[in-house]
Scaffold this motif. Structure first.
Motif, PDB file in Angstrom:
ATOM      1  N   ILE A  93      18.812  74.983  15.393  1.00 46.92           N
ATOM      2  CA  ILE A  93      18.926  73.946  16.425  1.00 46.92           C
ATOM      3  C   ILE A  93      17.554  73.826  17.064  1.00 46.92           C
ATOM      4  CG2 ILE A  93      20.075  73.235  18.541  1.00 46.92           C
ATOM      5  CD1 ILE A  93      22.341  75.190  17.784  1.00 46.92           C
ATOM      6  N   THR A  98      18.408  67.622  21.339  1.00 51.91           N
ATOM      7  CA  THR A  98      18.605  68.672  20.339  1.00 51.91           C
ATOM      8  C   THR A  98      19.150  68.098  19.041  1.00 51.91           C
ATOM      9  OG1 THR A  98      20.720  69.105  21.417  1.00 51.91           O
ATOM     10  CG2 THR A  98      18.970  70.674  21.829  1.00 51.91           C
ATOM     11  N   PRO A 125      26.026  73.802  12.351  1.00 49.18           N
ATOM     12  CA  PRO A 125      25.347  72.797  13.190  1.00 49.18           C
ATOM     13  C   PRO A 125      25.998  72.732  14.574  1.00 49.18           C
ATOM     14  CG  PRO A 125      26.775  71.711  11.597  1.00 49.18           C
ATOM     15  CD  PRO A 125      26.824  73.179  11.275  1.00 49.18           C
ATOM     16  N   ALA A 126      25.219  72.350  15.574  1.00 45.39           N
ATOM     17  CA  ALA A 126      25.741  72.289  16.939  1.00 45.39           C
ATOM     18  C   ALA A 126      26.535  71.010  17.190  1.00 45.39           C
ATOM     19  CB  ALA A 126      24.601  72.398  17.943  1.00 45.39           C
ATOM     20  N   MET A 127      26.455  70.043  16.298  1.00 41.94           N
ATOM     21  CA  MET A 127      27.134  68.753  16.483  1.00 41.94           C
ATOM     22  C   MET A 127      26.724  68.129  17.821  1.00 41.94           C
ATOM     23  SD  MET A 127      28.756  68.200  13.721  1.00 41.94           S
ATOM     24  CE  MET A 127      29.398  69.052  12.277  1.00 41.94           C
ATOM     25  N   THR A 128      25.417  67.957  17.966  1.00 39.55           N
ATOM     26  CA  THR A 128      24.870  67.425  19.223  1.00 39.55           C
ATOM     27  C   THR A 128      25.134  65.921  19.334  1.00 39.55           C
ATOM     28  OG1 THR A 128      22.721  66.884  18.279  1.00 39.55           O
ATOM     29  CG2 THR A 128      23.025  69.146  19.086  1.00 39.55           C
ATOM     30  N   PHE A 129      24.867  65.395  20.517  1.00 35.81           N
ATOM     31  CA  PHE A 129      25.074  63.953  20.770  1.00 35.81           C
ATOM     32  C   PHE A 129      24.349  63.061  19.758  1.00 35.81           C
ATOM     33  CE2 PHE A 129      23.439  60.134  22.957  1.00 35.81           C
ATOM     34  CZ  PHE A 129      24.615  59.478  23.244  1.00 35.81           C
ATOM     35  N   THR A 132      26.041  63.306  16.221  1.00 37.67           N
ATOM     36  CA  THR A 132      27.432  62.893  16.030  1.00 37.67           C
ATOM     37  C   THR A 132      27.680  61.455  16.467  1.00 37.67           C
ATOM     38  OG1 THR A 132      28.018  63.823  18.185  1.00 37.67           O
ATOM     39  CG2 THR A 132      28.437  65.201  16.251  1.00 37.67           C
ATOM     40  N   LYS A 133      26.838  60.930  17.360  1.00 35.03           N
ATOM     41  CA  LYS A 133      27.063  59.559  17.818  1.00 35.03           C
ATOM     42  C   LYS A 133      25.927  58.636  17.378  1.00 35.03           C
ATOM     43  CE  LYS A 133      27.419  56.281  21.380  1.00 35.03           C
ATOM     44  NZ  LYS A 133      26.414  55.562  22.145  1.00 35.03           N
ATOM     45  N   ILE A 181      26.142  74.282  23.073  1.00 35.81           N
ATOM     46  CA  ILE A 181      27.563  74.552  22.887  1.00 35.81           C
ATOM     47  C   ILE A 181      27.901  74.226  21.435  1.00 35.81           C
ATOM     48  CG2 ILE A 181      29.900  74.118  23.730  1.00 35.81           C
ATOM     49  CD1 ILE A 181      27.909  74.978  25.913  1.00 35.81           C
ATOM     50  N   MET A 182      28.550  75.147  20.768  1.00 35.81           N
ATOM     51  CA  MET A 182      28.912  74.913  19.368  1.00 35.81           C
ATOM     52  C   MET A 182      30.268  74.215  19.305  1.00 35.81           C
ATOM     53  SD  MET A 182      26.231  76.025  17.838  1.00 35.81           S
ATOM     54  CE  MET A 182      26.538  76.392  16.090  1.00 35.81           C
ATOM     55  N   PRO A 183      30.549  73.540  18.195  1.00 32.55           N
ATOM     56  CA  PRO A 183      31.818  72.786  18.106  1.00 32.55           C
ATOM     57  C   PRO A 183      33.067  73.662  18.232  1.00 32.55           C
ATOM     58  CG  PRO A 183      30.594  72.711  16.025  1.00 32.55           C
ATOM     59  CD  PRO A 183      29.685  73.289  17.035  1.00 32.55           C
ATOM     60  N   LYS A 215      30.523  52.707  19.466  1.00 39.70           N
ATOM     61  CA  LYS A 215      31.082  54.038  19.219  1.00 39.70           C
ATOM     62  C   LYS A 215      31.281  54.701  20.579  1.00 39.70           C
ATOM     63  CE  LYS A 215      27.860  54.642  15.310  1.00 39.70           C
ATOM     64  NZ  LYS A 215      26.541  55.262  15.020  1.00 39.70           N
ATOM     65  N   PHE A 230      35.356  57.591  18.548  1.00 36.24           N
ATOM     66  CA  PHE A 230      34.310  57.998  17.595  1.00 36.24           C
ATOM     67  C   PHE A 230      33.912  59.474  17.666  1.00 36.24           C
ATOM     68  CE2 PHE A 230      30.100  58.113  15.626  1.00 36.24           C
ATOM     69  CZ  PHE A 230      30.372  57.435  14.442  1.00 36.24           C
ATOM     70  N   PRO A 265      33.396  63.174  17.343  1.00 29.47           N
ATOM     71  CA  PRO A 265      34.233  64.130  16.604  1.00 29.47           C
ATOM     72  C   PRO A 265      34.534  65.432  17.346  1.00 29.47           C
ATOM     73  CG  PRO A 265      32.012  64.101  15.712  1.00 29.47           C
ATOM     74  CD  PRO A 265      32.058  63.033  16.760  1.00 29.47           C
ATOM     75  N   THR A 313      30.594  68.441  22.353  1.00 29.44           N
ATOM     76  CA  THR A 313      29.388  67.613  22.478  1.00 29.44           C
ATOM     77  C   THR A 313      29.313  66.977  23.860  1.00 29.44           C
ATOM     78  OG1 THR A 313      29.698  67.093  20.125  1.00 29.44           O
ATOM     79  CG2 THR A 313      28.079  65.797  21.332  1.00 29.44           C
TER      80      THR A 313
END
Lengths: 437, 175
Positions: free
Chosen positions: A210, A220, A276-280, A283-284, B43-45, B98, B103, B105, B109
């Motif tokens: 990250i 990030t 992965p952290a699935m950051t903003f 993911t968006k 923060i992790m999912p 979105k 949207f 997931p 986040t």
């Protein structure tokens, strides 16, 4: 420089594709000799005026400055801004690719997408920490990084949203800067991330990193560790100088060939993780809707792409005759292997000359001589890379990725990662327009 | 007196020790995990990294009215910033904006991004309780949770977002 119309000049050179495209070797070393032995037809231009000394040849010139400025005649060659007052939204600056040449983008012309402006970072206080799934978390100052082995590499950088206007169902009338100006190419110097990870050690469970910026939103992104160990760099210099503030001063992550937003500017932290952290942003913002409403994610690579920079909209043709078609090709997956050019909307193609050196994940300048007969023409370029990737036609691209029902604003990002062929229509009066062909 | 062989062994030991230290310049400064905490807010999912704290949608509504509405608009729509709710799912490339409900997931986040980036002019100024409250408010506004669910590390980690399975990894071979 004004191009001299020379309707007859190319007459002894044989077209190799429709609408007057000439052999790429016509004016190269060797090719020129052939042309010379064949002989040019004399040009029928009006005679030049008698020469006389101009005012600047009669008086001493300007004093040399500590930091040189461009000629005042070039000041209009500049980036276009979407948010010049710095309102609370993203700021974009697009590169005037149609008024530059070669492959290096001057630092002051490099494109910028800044979510919340450029932070004013004191390099003496800046720190980069590497932690997470490492054996030894370490903090590096810039003074420390300056003592590490460095590398210098030329790489393009492209925003994932570059070329978004081409998702429109009809060709949006705008110049190259507006359509494709969110890509640039620079010589970057810095420390390979792998060099620093050797010192922190890597926990075998680590699969991602990250990366975080020191800007207001501390942007990030998650990056596969494989890329981090392959060719990722902590870049400190851009075209020989320290990075520009808006390009990440004093340090940025450079992920050659990968989506611009992932190349974290103002880098302050790298955390190794198992996921992965699935950051903003990942993911968006930097996900791409498909025709069925699903979305692509982790669209890392800026895929093979090319466009003609000269001629292009805003650069009016100055009469029939000889022109050099010139453009840029690049691939986030390797080196450019071949560029083909068409002057008849894709019916026939001629291979363009590639300017050496052709570098990995870099702009490659291509050129092809052309004798314009003054009639309508549609110019296109298509690129191949050395991994076998081919730039798609617009029809091929739209079949997979779709297009919008109606055009949006030129500065909107209705979708991303458009890399299909761009077409320039030349009218009989010399205007150059964006067309679909 | 050293034999030639013992000198050779001694040299090897010295050399290998030297190599171990000479792997790189070695100029990074060690730092304790606790000293990275102020920056390590990712923060992790799966919810790991979520801090202590708690907040409700009602508390979030009040904070939103004070600190967010100017850019995001009443009920998260109609402002200069991105819309935060949408009427329905995205079903095409022309699907419109979105938003969180149609949207995003992962709920993690939302917490991560609000804490690090919001409010836009004063990022990192919210307490963890306030971030939990705003997250609860926005998830309730999007009908992902009901109005009375209080969020903390445990409840937030369990939320499954409606569009969780709406994504295709573009380059799985590069991971």
């Amino acid at each position: 420089m004004k191009r001299t119309p020379a309707a007859n000049r190319g007459d002894n050179l044989t077209p190799v594709a429709g609408n007057g495209l000439l052999d790429r070797r016509s004016f190269l070393r060797g090719g020129a000799a052939i042309a010379a032995t064949m002989g040019y037809t004399l040009v029928n231009n009006a005679a030049a005026e008698p020469l006389a000394d101009d005012p600047w040849s009669l008086t001493p010139g300007a004093v040399t400055k500590p930091y040189e400025q461009r000629s005042r005649y070039e000041e209009k060659v500049a980036r276009t801004l979407t948010n010049p007052k710095g309102e609370t939204r993203v700021q974009n600056a697009r590169t005037p690719l149609h008024r530059l040449n070669g492959v290096i983008t001057p630092a002051g012309q490099h494109f910028v997408v800044a979510q919340s402006g450029a932070p004013d970072i004191d390099p003496a206080k800046h720190r980069i920490v590497i932690h997470g799934l490492v054996k030894r978390p370490l903090v590096f100052t810039l003074d420390a990084l300056a003592r590490y082995p460095m590398v210098t590499r030329t790489h393009f950088l492209e925003c994932g949203g570059n070329s978004a206007p081409l998702f429109s169902p009809t060709p949006m009338q705008a110049n190259l800067q507006a359509l494709h100006g969110l890509v640039s190419c620079a010589e970057w110097t810095g420390v390979l991330l792998s060099t620093l990870l050797e010192e922190t050690g890597i926990d075998p469970k680590a699969k991602w990193l990250i990366a975080e910026g020191a800007d207001a939103p501390t942007l990030t992104r998650s990056v596969p560790l494989k890329k981090g160990l392959d060719d990722a760099m902590i870049a400190l210099y851009q075209n020989g100088e320290r990075l520009m503030p808006a390009n990440g001063y004093p340090a940025r992550l450079l992920l050659p060939g990968w989506e611009g937003n992932m190349n974290i500017k103002w880098l302050r932290r790298i955390k190794l993780t198992d996921a992965p952290a699935m950051t903003f942003p990942e993911t968006k913002t930097y996900t791409q809707l498909l025709p069925d409403g699903k979305a692509l994610q982790f669209y890392f690579i800026e895929e093979v792409k090319s466009f003609i920079t000269q001629p292009s909209p805003d650069l009016k043709m100055s009469g029939p005759g000889f022109y050099e078609i010139s453009g840029l090709a690049f691939s986030g997956d390797g080196k450019i292997a071949k560029v083909m050019v068409s002057a008849d909307g894709g019916k026939s193609w001629a291979q363009a000359a590639l300017q050496e050196p052709v570098l990995d994940k870099s702009f490659t300048r291509f050129r092809l001589p052309w004798r314009w007969d003054g009639g309508p023409a549609i110019l296109q370029s298509r690129a191949w890379d050395d991994k076998g990737n081919v730039q798609p036609t617009r029809a091929e691209f739209v079949a997979k990725r779709g297009e919008l029902k109606a055009p949006l604003s030129l500065v909107a990002f209705p979708n991303q990662h458009f890399n299909a062929i761009t077409s320039w229509g030349i009218t009989a009066d010399g205007e150059v327009k964006h067309v679909y062909a | 007196m050293f034999t030639r062989k013992s000198i050779g062994v001694a040299l090897l030991v010295v050399l290998s020790a030297g190599f171990a230290q000479a792997a790189g310049p070695g100029l990074g400064q060690p730092i304790a995990t606790s000293d990275i905490a102020a920056w390590d807010t990712s923060i992790m999912p799966d919810g790991s990294g979520l801090p202590a704290g708690r907040g409700t949608a009602a508390q979030g509504a009040q904070i939103f009215a004070g600190k967010c509405v100017a850019c995001h608009g009443e009920n998260g729509v109609g402002g200069s910033a991105s819309a935060l709710t949408a009427k329905g799912p995205i079903t095409s490339i022309n699907g419109g904006e979105k938003t969180i409900g149609n949207f995003w997931p992962y709920a993690s986040t939302l917490f991560d991004f609000i804490r690090r980036a919001m409010p836009w002019q004063q990022p990192k100024s919210l307490t963890n309780d306030e971030v939990y409250a705003l997250t609860a408010y926005l998830l309730a506004l999007n009908k992902v949770i009901d109005d009375n669910t209080a969020l903390d590390a445990a409840t937030l980690a369990k939320i499954k977002m409606p569009n969780r399975d709406g994504f295709i990894i573009r380059f799985p071979d590069r991971i």
